[in-house]
Design a protein around this motif. Structure first.
Motif, mmCIF file in Angstrom:
data_model
loop_
_atom_site.group_PDB
_atom_site.id
_atom_site.type_symbol
_atom_site.label_atom_id
_atom_site.label_comp_id
_atom_site.label_asym_id
_atom_site.label_seq_id
_atom_site.Cartn_x
_atom_site.Cartn_y
_atom_site.Cartn_z
ATOM 1 N N LYS A 149 0.802 -1.226 0.000
ATOM 2 C CA LYS A 149 0.000 0.000 0.000
ATOM 3 C C LYS A 149 0.833 1.273 0.000
ATOM 4 N N ASN A 150 2.065 1.198 0.497
ATOM 5 C CA ASN A 150 2.918 2.400 0.524
ATOM 6 C C ASN A 150 3.999 2.383 -0.554
ATOM 7 N N SER A 151 3.883 1.453 -1.475
ATOM 8 C CA SER A 151 4.900 1.324 -2.530
ATOM 9 C C SER A 151 4.360 1.858 -3.852
ATOM 10 N N LYS A 152 5.194 2.575 -4.573
ATOM 11 C CA LYS A 152 4.803 3.132 -5.872
ATOM 12 C C LYS A 152 5.379 2.345 -7.039
ATOM 13 N N SER A 153 6.512 1.709 -6.834
ATOM 14 C CA SER A 153 7.222 1.059 -7.939
ATOM 15 C C SER A 153 6.593 -0.291 -8.272
ATOM 16 N N PRO A 154 6.725 -0.751 -9.522
ATOM 17 C CA PRO A 154 6.150 -2.042 -9.918
ATOM 18 C C PRO A 154 6.852 -3.211 -9.229
ATOM 19 N N LYS A 155 6.087 -4.237 -8.947
ATOM 20 C CA LYS A 155 6.626 -5.434 -8.319
ATOM 21 C C LYS A 155 5.733 -6.614 -8.707
ATOM 22 N N GLU A 161 1.795 -22.906 -4.922
ATOM 23 C CA GLU A 161 1.185 -24.064 -4.272
ATOM 24 C C GLU A 161 1.752 -25.333 -4.917
ATOM 25 N N ALA A 162 1.277 -26.492 -4.485
ATOM 26 C CA ALA A 162 1.879 -27.759 -4.917
ATOM 27 C C ALA A 162 1.782 -27.987 -6.423
ATOM 28 N N PHE A 163 0.657 -27.646 -7.040
ATOM 29 C CA PHE A 163 0.461 -27.940 -8.460
ATOM 30 C C PHE A 163 0.081 -26.716 -9.282
ATOM 31 N N HIS A 164 0.036 -25.566 -8.667
ATOM 32 C CA HIS A 164 -0.284 -24.343 -9.411
ATOM 33 C C HIS A 164 0.366 -23.159 -8.712
ATOM 34 N N PHE A 165 0.388 -22.035 -9.404
ATOM 35 C CA PHE A 165 0.847 -20.804 -8.769
ATOM 36 C C PHE A 165 0.078 -19.626 -9.349
ATOM 37 N N GLU A 166 0.071 -18.538 -8.596
ATOM 38 C CA GLU A 166 -0.603 -17.313 -9.010
ATOM 39 C C GLU A 166 0.434 -16.217 -9.223
ATOM 40 N N ILE A 167 0.218 -15.416 -10.254
ATOM 41 C CA ILE A 167 1.082 -14.273 -10.547
ATOM 42 C C ILE A 167 0.279 -12.999 -10.341
ATOM 43 N N MET A 168 0.845 -12.068 -9.596
ATOM 44 C CA MET A 168 0.245 -10.751 -9.437
ATOM 45 C C MET A 168 1.294 -9.688 -9.735
ATOM 46 N N SER A 169 0.922 -8.717 -10.544
ATOM 47 C CA SER A 169 1.769 -7.554 -10.784
ATOM 48 C C SER A 169 1.065 -6.335 -10.206
ATOM 49 N N LEU A 175 -3.654 -3.306 -8.679
ATOM 50 C CA LEU A 175 -3.398 -4.598 -9.314
ATOM 51 C C LEU A 175 -3.376 -4.399 -10.819
ATOM 52 N N LYS A 176 -2.240 -4.695 -11.445
ATOM 53 C CA LYS A 176 -2.102 -4.543 -12.887
ATOM 54 C C LYS A 176 -2.387 -5.842 -13.629
ATOM 55 N N ASN A 203 10.451 -6.099 -17.531
ATOM 56 C CA ASN A 203 11.805 -6.531 -17.884
ATOM 57 C C ASN A 203 12.350 -7.432 -16.778
ATOM 58 N N PRO A 204 12.709 -8.690 -17.114
ATOM 59 C CA PRO A 204 13.232 -9.585 -16.077
ATOM 60 C C PRO A 204 14.546 -9.124 -15.467
ATOM 61 N N GLU A 205 15.203 -8.150 -16.092
ATOM 62 C CA GLU A 205 16.415 -7.570 -15.534
ATOM 63 C C GLU A 205 16.117 -6.485 -14.503
ATOM 64 N N GLU A 206 14.871 -6.021 -14.477
ATOM 65 C CA GLU A 206 14.534 -4.878 -13.635
ATOM 66 C C GLU A 206 13.445 -5.146 -12.601
ATOM 67 N N ILE A 207 12.435 -5.927 -12.940
ATOM 68 C CA ILE A 207 11.279 -6.079 -12.064
ATOM 69 C C ILE A 207 11.620 -6.926 -10.834
ATOM 70 N N PRO A 208 11.365 -6.427 -9.629
ATOM 71 C CA PRO A 208 11.522 -7.270 -8.427
ATOM 72 C C PRO A 208 10.427 -8.338 -8.388
#
Length: 257
Positions: A149-155, A161-169, A175-176, A203-208
């Motif tokens: 909530k206090n962060s401005k930069s993209p992350k 989980e065991a057989f799946h995962f969720e991606i959030m940007s 939420l983008k 960019n995988p070189e830049e995004i945390p």
């Protein structure tokens, strides 16, 4: 005591909270070797309640988390409760008999439209009376937006989980992007991650990228992410609402109460 149950066709997880002390009383998971039927899941749930003494307490609150891919996100300005089927039918195989409902995200103008497992809900109602139920995406997104909530930069956050995962940007506390992927190998995992980064023009070189859930630094998913993404980290333990030695594997479950 408060009880939260995470139900997935690939397994079950239980969390008993001592709400007065703010401590974990019981935390246990059972993973199946493959996806089972809703009836098999109900049979396993019934067996757990009948055989585990920690699940036989009097609970002041019971929550069920429906952890499945039968869900989609709809911005509030575009949301109409009469169109629930239309929101789901383009990316989810649904039946005419499916019950469809939705959650409101607490800190974002988004609705999570989804299909809960009705047989599980009916069993919990028969056993406990009134209870709450939510989709796993609701819990995960709410918690991530709270942490940011206090962060401005993209992350980017990956909840594994065991057989799946969720991606959030997220960026500027918005939420983008959100999606969910099944995986079997580490190569599946990194393919979906890198493809998503490319598609949403990061960019995988830049995004945390922050990993959480069933992952640690020795895990093969962490290792392959570390190989292809420059800024990879694990979610700090202090970001967990409740913690013990096993808590880091249960991000969704422990943020449900």
């Amino acid at each position: 005591y408060e009880l939260s149950i995470q139900v997935n066709l690939s397994g079950l997880s239980f969390f008993v909270l001592n709400a007065t002390e703010g401590t974990i009383e019981y935390l246990e998971s059972e993973s199946f070797d493959k996806k089972k039927s809703p009836q098999h899941l109900l049979d396993q749930l019934t067996h757990s309640f009948n055989s585990v003494k920690e699940l036989q307490k009097d609970f002041a609150k019971v929550t069920v988390i429906h952890d499945n891919e039968l869900a989609t996100l709809v911005p509030k300005p575009l949301f109409d409760e009469s169109n629930l089927v239309d929101y789901l039918k383009f990316n989810t195989k649904i039946l005419k008999t499916d019950f469809i409902t939705y959650d409101n995200l607490q800190i974002s103008d988004i609705r999570v439209v989804y299909v809960p497992l009705v047989n599980i809900n009916n069993y919990i109602f028969d056993r406990f009376g009134s209870f709450e139920y939510k989709h796993s995406a609701t819990i995960v997104i709410n918690r991530v937006l709270t942490l940011e909530k206090n962060s401005k930069s993209p992350k980017m956050f990956l909840n594994i989980e065991a057989f799946h995962f969720e991606i959030m940007s997220v960026e500027n506390n918005h939420l983008k992007f959100y999606n969910r992927f099944d995986y079997q190998t580490k190569e599946d995992f990194i393919y979906y991650v890198l493809f998503t980064i490319e598609q949403i023009q990061l960019n995988p070189e830049e995004i945390p990228v922050v990993l959480m859930g069933s992952v640690n630094e020795s895990n093969e998913l962490y290792q392959i992410a570390y190989k292809y993404i420059r800024h990879v980290s694990l979610l700090p333990k202090e970001s967990m609402r409740y913690s013990n030695d096993a808590s880091s594997n249960h991000f969704t479950l422990l943020n449900s109460l």
